[in-house]
Scaffold this active site. Structure first.
Site, PDB file in Angstrom:
ATOM      1  N   PHE A 261       0.822  -1.213   0.000  1.00 35.65           N
ATOM      2  CA  PHE A 261       0.000   0.000   0.000  1.00 35.65           C
ATOM      3  C   PHE A 261       0.859   1.269   0.000  1.00 35.65           C
ATOM      4  CE2 PHE A 261      -4.332  -1.099   2.162  1.00 35.65           C
ATOM      5  CZ  PHE A 261      -4.934  -1.187   0.931  1.00 35.65           C
ATOM      6  N   GLU A 262       0.434   2.263  -0.773  1.00 35.45           N
ATOM      7  CA  GLU A 262       1.018   3.615  -0.740  1.00 35.45           C
ATOM      8  C   GLU A 262       2.540   3.600  -0.890  1.00 35.45           C
ATOM      9  OE1 GLU A 262      -0.533   5.946   2.492  1.00 35.45           O
ATOM     10  OE2 GLU A 262      -2.490   5.010   2.326  1.00 35.45           O
ATOM     11  N   GLY A 263       3.026   2.719  -1.743  1.00 35.90           N
ATOM     12  CA  GLY A 263       4.454   2.592  -1.992  1.00 35.90           C
ATOM     13  C   GLY A 263       4.995   1.325  -1.366  1.00 35.90           C
TER      14      GLY A 263
END
Length: 620
Positions: free
Chosen positions: A409-411
């Site tokens: 998630f998110e990178g």
């Protein structure tokens, strides 16, 4: 220009280049332990703290009385009445200002709310965090016009759900490949494209959409029910089964030009800047699951008896329990400190937030994996199955499955390490960037050599000795002073090895991703050690020696990991592994694949759903 060079250039254009505020983590990577930037930890105003505590108490009562996490896991859906109930509490507007109808609470209490929700139902925590951390509220707060804020933020605060749409079927962390387009047509933009893994996208009322406007990327607020938007399917995953994540198609979707966030071409910068504070939600949910794991490990370690002793008293299990407890305390410390720094706004926390996300997602997964191991066969069994045969339905395997996505998630962790490295070595690149740039001219190299000489003449002597070499340093931290001296010494050592790596590989350093990853992991460990020492000293005023004991145990464990990471900087098989991987990819070892059957369902590696009904639904 190569595709790699284009992607790198786009990333450089989007990142924040100025450091107008101090950064604890940046200085840490430069060999300078600026403890004054984090100690004492910034305080929350009393009035805001009281409102925050009241909200968390109300949220706890609501979760306990109205939310059935087992039902959400079984049905793979958050009931509409739960969403409406959370909206009534103000849970969709925790950090939205009161002037726009939100609660206007500090990030610290946003994170504490997510710690609570994440310990109980991670899918519900994802719904709330995707809405507030990367959905419409955060980018509008930072880049939106006053008109946009007044139009959209009250709707978000009331519970109209938002989603963030960047990823595409062929675009993950490489935005240079983005293919969704937004073409200006008078007072409107026309958007065409397909977005993948749109968390909240199936039920979202408002979307933040990243689209290409010419050569650059721009951000737009788009109404979720706009003509031309089709949610092609709702995706299913190994964990977080209750999240409303889909594939969203845009076909000639007309969006008012006034819905452009910021300026044309500013979209990627908006996305990256939003994530500086938006990433704080993940460390919070990770801390929540780790704290829950402590409770289960304690109760199970006392209840289960084998070979005449409680299982928690056997050394093989005891060491795991110690790791779980010490790590949970550290993750809470990292989360609290970073959130307070975000509230305080005196520090640039882009590196701290990224370190917190990386560290918490990696360590919490290890914590939950060890919990499953402690539980044995019961750890592998579902909570529903356990309950059906008369035992306590502990969802250990679900928590492990739910937490796995946090490392993506998110990178992803790999991308996070590269992003952190770029920021951490910014001072070096400013001073000597052209020296390691293979495309630099002779004149540019000569000028860079002069700048680098001046910078390193001042910087390198300071790495020889420091407060960490003095036995009396950090005495106010009592039994933890020795650990802070280790942090200071390690900070200087980390800076020295980074400099050596730059000198050794020069322009090739950016491709030494395993080396750079270990540099970042060392920085993450010493950042966590600092946070846990700061928290323990503060907590000790009310809790006595107990916080010191947890912090000491964590620091001892972290120091062993740091020593191992330093050893692996130079003693590793990276080059051989890269060569072997090339041979694997080239088909040299296909004989290794003989004797197996592939259960995969046939289809292209990268594709998009074609046709089908619109599965978007509205929460009622």
């Amino acid at each position: 220009m190569s595709e790699y060079a284009k992607a790198r250039e786009l990333g450089e254009q989007a990142r924040e280049r100025e450091w107008t505020r101090p950064s604890f983590a940046k200085q840490l990577f430069l060999g300078d332990l600026r403890l004054d930037l984090v100690h004492p930890a910034p305080k929350i105003p009393e009035e805001a703290a009281e409102r925050g505590e009241e909200f968390v108490r109300a949220l706890r009562r609501f979760l306990d009385g109205h939310v059935d996490p087992a039902l959400i896991e079984r049905t793979a859906q958050v009931p509409d009445e739960v969403v409406k109930g959370l909206a009534g509490l103000g849970a969709f507007g925790i950090t939205i200002g009161q002037e726009y109808g939100g609660l206007g609470l500090p990030y610290l209490y946003y994170c504490r709310a997510l710690v609570l929700v994440g310990s109980y139902c991670p899918a519900l925590a994802t719904l709330l965090s995707a809405h507030q951390s990367i959905g419409v509220p955060q980018p509008l707060k930072q880049f939106g016009t006053e008109e946009q804020k007044r139009e959209f933020l009250p709707r978000c605060a009331r519970g109209e759900i938002s989603a963030f749409l960047l990823t595409e079927p062929d675009v993950g962390s490489d935005p240079a490949r983005l293919s969704t387009t937004a073409v200006r047509d008078g007072d409107e933009y026309v958007i065409d494209g397909v977005k993948l893994w749109t968390t909240n996208g199936v039920i979202a009322d408002l979307l933040v959409v990243m689209a290409r406007t010419g050569e650059k990327i721009s951000a737009f607020v788009v109404e979720g029910d706009s003509p031309g938007i089709t949610v092609r399917r709702r995706n299913a995953f190994m964990g977080l089964r209750g999240i409303e994540n889909g594939v969203t198609e845009f076909s000639q979707v007309r969006v008012p030009a006034r819905n452009l966030i910021g300026r044309e071409g500013q979209g990627l910068k908006i996305a990256l800047t939003t994530l500086n504070t938006g990433r704080l939600s993940l460390p919070a949910t990770c801390a929540g699951s780790a704290k829950w794991a402590v409770k289960i490990a304690r109760e199970w370690g006392n209840a289960r008896v084998q070979w005449g002793r409680k299982v928690g008293e056997h050394e093989a299990v005891a060491t795991k329990i110690a790791f779980i407890a010490a790590t949970a305390y550290a993750l809470e410390a990292v989360c609290d400190l970073t959130a307070r720094m975000a509230d305080d706004r005196r520090n640039d926390i882009r590196i701290e937030a990224a370190l917190a996300k990386l560290y918490a997602s990696e360590l919490s997964y290890q914590v939950l994996d060890e919990l499953v191991q402690i539980r044995g066969g019961r750890g592998f069994e579902t909570a529903e199955s356990l309950a059906a045969r008369g035992e306590r339905g502990v969802p250990a395997e679900q928590m492990l499955r739910d937490s796995r996505i946090n490392r993506i998630f998110e990178g992803s962790s790999e991308i996070m390490r590269l992003l952190i490295t770029r920021e951490a070595v910014d001072a070096h690149l400013s001073a000597a960037g052209e020296l390691i740039n293979p495309d630099a001219s002779r004149q540019e190299r000569a000028q860079a050599l002069k700048r680098a000489g001046a910078f390193y003449a001042r910087w390198l002597p300071g790495l020889v000795t420091g407060a960490g070499n003095l036995p009396t340093s950090y005495a106010p931290f009592g039994p933890l002073a020795a650990h802070l001296r280790f942090v200071e010494r390690t900070s200087r050592k980390l800076a020295r090895v980074t400099f050596y790596g730059m000198s050794r590989w020069q322009g090739g350093l950016e491709h030494k991703q395993s080396f750079l990853g270990r540099i970042v992991d060392i920085g993450a460990e010493v950042f966590a050690m600092t946070a846990v020492c700061v928290k323990a000293q503060e907590d000790a005023h009310e809790l006595g020696r107990r916080p010191y004991e947890l912090a000491d145990a964590f620091c001892r464990q972290a120091r062993l990991r740091v020593d191992a990471l330093f050893d692996r900087l130079w003693d590793n098989s990276d080059s051989q592994d890269v060569r072997l991987a090339r041979h694997v990819l080239g088909g040299r070892y296909t004989f290794l694949e003989e004797g197996v059957l592939d259960p995969s369902i046939e289809g292209p590696w990268i594709g998009s759903p074609q046709g089908g009904e619109n599965v978007r639904r509205h929460v009622v």
